[in-house]
Design a protein around this motif. Structure first.
Motif, PDB file in Angstrom:
ATOM      1  N   ARG A   1     -12.529  -8.041 -20.554  1.00 45.34           N
ATOM      2  CA  ARG A   1     -11.743  -9.090 -21.219  1.00 45.34           C
ATOM      3  C   ARG A   1     -12.641  -9.796 -22.228  1.00 45.34           C
ATOM      4  NH1 ARG A   1      -6.798 -11.470 -18.018  1.00 45.34           N
ATOM      5  NH2 ARG A   1      -6.228 -11.531 -20.195  1.00 45.34           N
ATOM      6  N   ARG A   2     -12.996  -9.059 -23.264  1.00 50.59           N
ATOM      7  CA  ARG A   2     -13.970  -9.613 -24.222  1.00 50.59           C
ATOM      8  C   ARG A   2     -13.401 -10.788 -24.985  1.00 50.59           C
ATOM      9  NH1 ARG A   2     -15.750  -3.746 -25.920  1.00 50.59           N
ATOM     10  NH2 ARG A   2     -17.006  -3.264 -24.105  1.00 50.59           N
ATOM     11  N   GLY A   3     -12.120 -10.719 -25.285  1.00 51.04           N
ATOM     12  CA  GLY A   3     -11.502 -11.837 -25.993  1.00 51.04           C
ATOM     13  C   GLY A   3     -11.585 -13.115 -25.190  1.00 51.04           C
ATOM     14  N   ARG A   4     -11.327 -12.982 -23.901  1.00 49.49           N
ATOM     15  CA  ARG A   4     -11.400 -14.163 -23.039  1.00 49.49           C
ATOM     16  C   ARG A   4     -12.832 -14.674 -22.957  1.00 49.49           C
ATOM     17  NH1 ARG A   4      -8.752 -14.483 -17.082  1.00 49.49           N
ATOM     18  NH2 ARG A   4      -6.874 -14.736 -18.319  1.00 49.49           N
ATOM     19  N   LEU A   5     -13.784 -13.737 -22.888  1.00 49.23           N
ATOM     20  CA  LEU A   5     -15.192 -14.159 -22.838  1.00 49.23           C
ATOM     21  C   LEU A   5     -15.576 -14.907 -24.107  1.00 49.23           C
ATOM     22  CD1 LEU A   5     -17.189 -11.232 -21.208  1.00 49.23           C
ATOM     23  CD2 LEU A   5     -16.950 -13.562 -20.391  1.00 49.23           C
ATOM     24  N   ALA A   6     -15.089 -14.397 -25.245  1.00 45.23           N
ATOM     25  CA  ALA A   6     -15.399 -15.061 -26.515  1.00 45.23           C
ATOM     26  C   ALA A   6     -14.786 -16.467 -26.538  1.00 45.23           C
ATOM     27  CB  ALA A   6     -14.860 -14.230 -27.679  1.00 45.23           C
ATOM     28  N   ALA A   7     -13.546 -16.579 -26.037  1.00 47.15           N
ATOM     29  CA  ALA A   7     -12.898 -17.892 -25.999  1.00 47.15           C
ATOM     30  C   ALA A   7     -13.657 -18.850 -25.081  1.00 47.15           C
ATOM     31  CB  ALA A   7     -11.455 -17.738 -25.513  1.00 47.15           C
ATOM     32  N   VAL A   8     -14.143 -18.296 -23.961  1.00 43.74           N
ATOM     33  CA  VAL A   8     -14.920 -19.119 -23.022  1.00 43.74           C
ATOM     34  C   VAL A   8     -16.200 -19.607 -23.694  1.00 43.74           C
ATOM     35  CG1 VAL A   8     -16.349 -18.958 -20.942  1.00 43.74           C
ATOM     36  CG2 VAL A   8     -13.982 -18.176 -20.888  1.00 43.74           C
ATOM     37  N   ALA A   9     -16.854 -18.684 -24.407  1.00 41.65           N
ATOM     38  CA  ALA A   9     -18.097 -19.060 -25.092  1.00 41.65           C
ATOM     39  C   ALA A   9     -17.813 -20.149 -26.130  1.00 41.65           C
ATOM     40  CB  ALA A   9     -18.710 -17.835 -25.751  1.00 41.65           C
ATOM     41  N   GLY A  10     -16.726 -19.981 -26.869  1.00 43.96           N
ATOM     42  CA  GLY A  10     -16.383 -20.982 -27.883  1.00 43.96           C
ATOM     43  C   GLY A  10     -16.019 -22.319 -27.267  1.00 43.96           C
ATOM     44  N   SER A  11     -15.376 -22.263 -26.101  1.00 48.98           N
ATOM     45  CA  SER A  11     -14.918 -23.517 -25.483  1.00 48.98           C
ATOM     46  C   SER A  11     -16.078 -24.376 -24.988  1.00 48.98           C
ATOM     47  CB  SER A  11     -13.964 -23.225 -24.319  1.00 48.98           C
ATOM     48  OG  SER A  11     -14.671 -22.620 -23.257  1.00 48.98           O
ATOM     49  N   ALA A  12     -17.273 -23.789 -24.900  1.00 47.05           N
ATOM     50  CA  ALA A  12     -18.432 -24.588 -24.471  1.00 47.05           C
ATOM     51  C   ALA A  12     -18.742 -25.693 -25.474  1.00 47.05           C
ATOM     52  CB  ALA A  12     -19.646 -23.689 -24.283  1.00 47.05           C
ATOM     53  N   ALA A  13     -18.215 -25.542 -26.691  1.00 49.29           N
ATOM     54  CA  ALA A  13     -18.462 -26.574 -27.709  1.00 49.29           C
ATOM     55  C   ALA A  13     -17.486 -27.746 -27.573  1.00 49.29           C
ATOM     56  CB  ALA A  13     -18.346 -25.959 -29.101  1.00 49.29           C
ATOM     57  N   LEU A  14     -16.442 -27.568 -26.769  1.00 45.97           N
ATOM     58  CA  LEU A  14     -15.402 -28.609 -26.702  1.00 45.97           C
ATOM     59  C   LEU A  14     -15.916 -29.978 -26.243  1.00 45.97           C
ATOM     60  CD1 LEU A  14     -12.154 -26.810 -25.495  1.00 45.97           C
ATOM     61  CD2 LEU A  14     -12.590 -27.920 -27.669  1.00 45.97           C
ATOM     62  N   PRO A  15     -16.758 -30.040 -25.181  1.00 49.30           N
ATOM     63  CA  PRO A  15     -17.260 -31.370 -24.799  1.00 49.30           C
ATOM     64  C   PRO A  15     -17.983 -32.076 -25.953  1.00 49.30           C
ATOM     65  CG  PRO A  15     -17.674 -29.810 -23.042  1.00 49.30           C
ATOM     66  CD  PRO A  15     -17.175 -29.018 -24.209  1.00 49.30           C
ATOM     67  N   ALA A  16     -18.733 -31.297 -26.746  1.00 48.61           N
ATOM     68  CA  ALA A  16     -19.438 -31.907 -27.881  1.00 48.61           C
ATOM     69  C   ALA A  16     -18.449 -32.415 -28.924  1.00 48.61           C
ATOM     70  CB  ALA A  16     -20.398 -30.894 -28.499  1.00 48.61           C
ATOM     71  N   VAL A  17     -17.385 -31.620 -29.162  1.00 48.07           N
ATOM     72  CA  VAL A  17     -16.358 -32.052 -30.122  1.00 48.07           C
ATOM     73  C   VAL A  17     -15.664 -33.306 -29.602  1.00 48.07           C
ATOM     74  CG1 VAL A  17     -14.225 -31.380 -31.280  1.00 48.07           C
ATOM     75  CG2 VAL A  17     -16.017 -29.696 -30.923  1.00 48.07           C
ATOM     76  N   LEU A  18     -15.393 -33.288 -28.291  1.00 52.24           N
ATOM     77  CA  LEU A  18     -14.763 -34.456 -27.665  1.00 52.24           C
ATOM     78  C   LEU A  18     -15.660 -35.686 -27.813  1.00 52.24           C
ATOM     79  CD1 LEU A  18     -12.143 -34.881 -26.085  1.00 52.24           C
ATOM     80  CD2 LEU A  18     -13.422 -34.538 -23.983  1.00 52.24           C
ATOM     81  N   ALA A  19     -16.953 -35.461 -27.671  1.00 52.66           N
ATOM     82  CA  ALA A  19     -17.898 -36.574 -27.829  1.00 52.66           C
ATOM     83  C   ALA A  19     -17.877 -37.099 -29.257  1.00 52.66           C
ATOM     84  CB  ALA A  19     -19.301 -36.117 -27.457  1.00 52.66           C
ATOM     85  N   GLN A  20     -17.817 -36.171 -30.195  1.00 57.67           N
ATOM     86  CA  GLN A  20     -17.770 -36.579 -31.607  1.00 57.67           C
ATOM     87  C   GLN A  20     -16.499 -37.356 -31.915  1.00 57.67           C
ATOM     88  OE1 GLN A  20     -18.478 -32.970 -33.948  1.00 57.67           O
ATOM     89  NE2 GLN A  20     -20.262 -34.016 -34.786  1.00 57.67           N
ATOM     90  N   ALA A  21     -15.435 -36.976 -31.204  1.00 57.27           N
ATOM     91  CA  ALA A  21     -14.160 -37.663 -31.441  1.00 57.27           C
ATOM     92  C   ALA A  21     -14.086 -39.005 -30.737  1.00 57.27           C
ATOM     93  CB  ALA A  21     -13.011 -36.777 -30.991  1.00 57.27           C
ATOM     94  N   GLY A  22     -15.144 -39.360 -29.992  1.00 59.79           N
ATOM     95  CA  GLY A  22     -15.180 -40.684 -29.383  1.00 59.79           C
ATOM     96  C   GLY A  22     -14.820 -40.720 -27.919  1.00 59.79           C
ATOM     97  N   GLY A  23     -14.881 -39.580 -27.234  1.00 59.80           N
ATOM     98  CA  GLY A  23     -14.570 -39.552 -25.809  1.00 59.80           C
ATOM     99  C   GLY A  23     -15.562 -40.367 -25.006  1.00 59.80           C
ATOM    100  N   PRO A  24     -15.091 -41.191 -24.069  1.00 58.28           N
ATOM    101  CA  PRO A  24     -16.009 -41.978 -23.236  1.00 58.28           C
ATOM    102  C   PRO A  24     -16.769 -41.090 -22.251  1.00 58.28           C
ATOM    103  CG  PRO A  24     -13.741 -42.303 -22.538  1.00 58.28           C
ATOM    104  CD  PRO A  24     -13.696 -41.461 -23.763  1.00 58.28           C
ATOM    105  N   PRO A  25     -17.895 -41.573 -21.715  1.00 57.04           N
ATOM    106  CA  PRO A  25     -18.735 -40.744 -20.831  1.00 57.04           C
ATOM    107  C   PRO A  25     -17.974 -40.144 -19.657  1.00 57.04           C
ATOM    108  CG  PRO A  25     -19.888 -42.745 -21.425  1.00 57.04           C
ATOM    109  CD  PRO A  25     -18.519 -42.879 -21.988  1.00 57.04           C
ATOM    110  N   VAL A  26     -17.054 -40.896 -19.072  1.00 57.55           N
ATOM    111  CA  VAL A  26     -16.322 -40.369 -17.910  1.00 57.55           C
ATOM    112  C   VAL A  26     -15.514 -39.134 -18.321  1.00 57.55           C
ATOM    113  CG1 VAL A  26     -14.505 -40.867 -16.234  1.00 57.55           C
ATOM    114  CG2 VAL A  26     -16.212 -42.604 -16.780  1.00 57.55           C
TER     115      VAL A  26
END
Lengths: 207, 526
Positions: free
Chosen positions: B312-337
């Motif tokens: 399931r390489r597509g899923r693996l690629a999506a998983v790898a890409g999703s690792a950036a989401l917390p950082a994007v969320l942080a940039q968007a102003g997400g609180p620490p919790v």
């Protein structure tokens, strides 16, 4: 040690208050083939589940290899049970399921290639089991069951979905298994399969 | 069509008559009191929710924060892409199983048969669009003329979601439209990537403060384009191939029954089986060690999950890409919790991708019995893959957060909450990523517990609360797995929430607790 692989005495099983098996006694010697026959609802599958330790008994005693059957690795290392179609692992082909069986059981009874040829699955070896026909999936189940080493085979209607020709081949395979010292207990409606072993009816009366 | 009791006349394509007949046999007609209760509930909802909603909208009457805009737009683009992917995966036009069996293969007017489904899709898209619009407003802000900017954002959101849904319907009818849909989704993903890198800051700043005439023109354009797509989709409705409709409707039947019995686990099996049914695979040899050594049986068994995931390489690629989401969320102003939840929850979700074998054996142990490997040994071997997945994902996610935080501290482009910058993880520096691998065993234990949980127990009590009845069965089901993961990741959670200056005690505690949780889980496994 034990003289018989299976010893059942005065077995009674009730399901929802209905007696399915009543006062059944059975003894199966090593190397024997026993065919459990009878009409639908006569308790054939229930008897097999009792022998596998998957069905609590109401009264009586069941002993397999001299002790009560237990749902653990030691028991399943010696007993191969084929009931309803198993849930296949996602993402594996038919061949890879057999490869897995061979990798787990280092002293397999046959090679994967031999099993595929014997069960006429060579052309569908790369298909996921879900894409096989009902009969082909049953052949795959039987291939996995007979590829692994075991001392006792418990088969619930192994003829399910199989064409007439392959049923005859299955009878030969089971006879061969028994000749190697294995014991077979199967519930069946197929007269040809039943004819290769001692026939019993779950009511306790020899057919 | 014959059937007596007034159905005989329905053969002329009168779907409405037929549905009325079915309804009369299956449902008691709504009484005046029923209608009164419905209207009363609606008014109560407006009265209760009106004030908070207007409060939220009023709080948006501030200029957007330029540093947050890129990440916010990226999240919105990802959300819309996810919505379109879900719509495409579901069908999106589908029928209840009975309608698919009886009405679809009949001389009834196809468009009339599908009209109800189409209206439902329109409603779903409109609600999703409203949420998208509110999100857009939160990102861009409203420096002036609040009412018009709110209206504009909502219209743009609804137009995007409804237009996207129409595109998905068109994609169901023809391959060329499906290519357009895929292109649209790819465009959204590209937009997310560009936005998160900060390349669109100038464009977004202009959009946020666009004068009213420009805003009106842009909104009108979006609405017109969306309307054209909807009209085209409506015209194409009767050209959707029956085969496609039957397939998606059968799938929806499974999904509906699974949702009715509140066993969401069944949903993933349906998706999984459908995925493999449509694939052509090439068998590969099972791994082995050089003779006379042999791969231990539990590891030979566990290899199934590795092989499945590798396919399931597509899923693996999506998983790898999703690792950036917390950082994007942080940039968007997400609180620490929220960031902590995103990291740990995301890692647990990723870990659960590698537990299909344990799930299969828990659902149906027939194959496991045939294989004959001890449950505890099998589970121990099967913990390796989810641990690797969760550990790697969490490490990358935390490294991304650290990176974003560092950039923010230096250049003023980083983590913001309530308008103030947070020096998240600047304190611990580069050591934060260690929490990933150290928490991995606990996350693997949580994922395996989740994989082995039994179906929802509907016999569990229902608790009456002022907010309504709460069935405890689904709650316990949902908590089984995450509970163990949270317990095992308490040091990481505490560190994320408190952001201590010295990370070493937290790291040591995490390492010890994580191993203890996994060992305890394996010891208790039956």
């Amino acid at each position: 040690m034990y003289d018989s692989i299976i010893g059942v005495s005065a077995l009674t099983v009730e399901l929802g208050g209905n007696p399915v098996l009543r006062d059944l006694s059975l003894s199966v010697a090593p190397g024997e083939i026993v065919a459990v026959v009878g009409p639908n609802g006569s308790g054939k599958s229930t008897l097999l589940r009792c022998l596998a330790g998957l069905q609590p008994v109401t009264a009586g005693e069941v002993r397999v290899f001299g002790r009560a059957p237990a749902d653990d690795a030691a028991f399943w290392g010696r007993v191969a049970l084929l009931g309803d179609e198993p849930a296949w692992y996602p993402g594996l082909t038919a061949r890879e399921h057999l490869e897995l069986m061979g990798a787990v059981h280092t002293r397999a009874r046959m090679t994967v290639d031999a099993a595929l040829e014997l069960f006429a699955l060579e052309e569908r070896a790369d298909a996921p089991p879900l894409n096989l026909s009902t009969g082909q999936r049953q052949r795959l189940s039987l291939a996995a069951t007979l590829l692994r080493p075991s001392t006792l085979l418990l088969l619930d209607e192994p003829e399910r979905g199989l064409d007439k020709g392959f049923r005859a081949e299955l009878a030969d395979l089971l006879t061969e298994y028994a000749d190697e010292g294995g014991t077979v207990v199967m519930a069946t409606h197929d007269q040809g399969l039943a004819a290769i072993g001692r026939q019993i009816a779950p009511s306790g009366v020899t057919a | 069509m014959t059937g007596g009791d007034g159905v005989t006349g329905a053969s002329g394509g009168d779907v409405r008559t037929l549905r009325a007949y079915v309804r009369s046999r299956t449902r008691t007609p709504a009484s005046l009191m029923d209608r009164y209760v419905s209207v009363f509930c609606l008014l109560m909802l407006i009265a209760v929710a009106g004030r908070p909603v207007s409060g939220v909208l009023a709080s948006l009457a501030v200029p957007g924060e330029p540093a947050r805009m890129g990440a916010g737009v990226a999240l919105l683009a990802l959300a819309l892409a996810g919505f379109l992917a879900a719509a495409r995966g579901a069908g999106p036009v589908l029928l209840p199983g009975a309608d698919a069996s009886w009405l679809l293969l009949s001389p009834l007017n196809r468009r009339h048969v599908l009209a109800r489904s189409a209206r439902l899709l329109l409603g779903v898209a409109a609600v999703a669009g409203l949420l998208l619009g509110i999100g857009l407003l939160a990102v861009l802000g409203a420096p002036d003329q609040l009412v018009w900017r709110v209206l504009g954002a909502l219209v743009v959101g609804v137009a995007a979601a409804v237009g996207g849904m129409a595109l998905a319907v068109l994609g169901q009818a023809s391959e060329s439209w499906r290519v357009w849909l895929t292109g649209g989704m790819a465009l959204l993903l590209a937009l997310a990537v560009v936005a998160v890198t900060g390349q669109l800051r100038a464009v977004l700043a202009v959009a946020a403060s666009a004068p009213l005439p420009t805003l009106t023109a842009a909104v009108s354009g979006a609405a017109v384009l969306s309307g054209l797509l909807v009209r085209q989709a409506w015209a194409t409705l009767d050209r959707i191939p029956t085969r496609t409709l039957v397939t998606s409707s059968t799938r929806a039947g499974h999904v509906a029954s699974a949702a009715m019995s509140l066993d969401p686990g069944a949903l993933t099996w349906i998706a999984e089986d459908n995925h493999w049914r449509a694939r052509k695979l090439a068998s590969r040899r099972w791994p082995s060690l050089p003779a006379p050594l042999s791969l231990p049986a539990p590891f030979a068994l566990a290899w199934q999950d590795w092989r499945r995931l590798a396919r399931r390489r597509g899923r693996l690629a999506a998983v790898a890409g999703s690792a950036a989401l917390p950082a994007v969320l942080a940039q968007a102003g997400g609180p620490p919790v929220v960031l902590g939840l995103a990291v740990l929850g995301g890692a647990l979700a990723v870990a659960s991708l590698g537990t299909s074998g344990a799930r299969r054996d828990a659902d149906n142990p027939a194959l496991a019995r045939l294989i004959g490997v001890g449950r505890r040994q099998a589970l121990a071997a099967r913990a390796a893959l989810p641990a690797l997945l969760a550990g790697t994902w969490a490490a990358v996610a935390l490294a991304g957060l650290t990176l974003v935080s560092g950039v923010g501290a230096g250049a003023g482009v980083g983590v913001w909450a309530n308008g103030a910058p947070i020096d998240l993880m600047v304190s611990g520096g580069a050591a934060w990523w260690w929490f990933g691998p150290l928490a991995a065993p606990a996350l693997a234990a949580g994922a395996l517990r989740m994989a082995r949980r039994p179906p929802v127990d509907h016999s569990m009590p229902v608790i009456d609360t002022p907010g309504g009845a709460v069935p405890t069965g689904p709650l316990f089901w949902a908590a089984t797995g995450p509970d163990l993961a949270l317990l095992g990741c308490l040091p990481t959670a505490a560190a994320l929430a408190s952001q201590p200056t010295a990370l070493a005690p937290f790291l040591v505690a995490q390492a010890v607790l994580s191993v203890l949780v996994l060992l305890g889980f394996l010891m208790r496994a039956e």
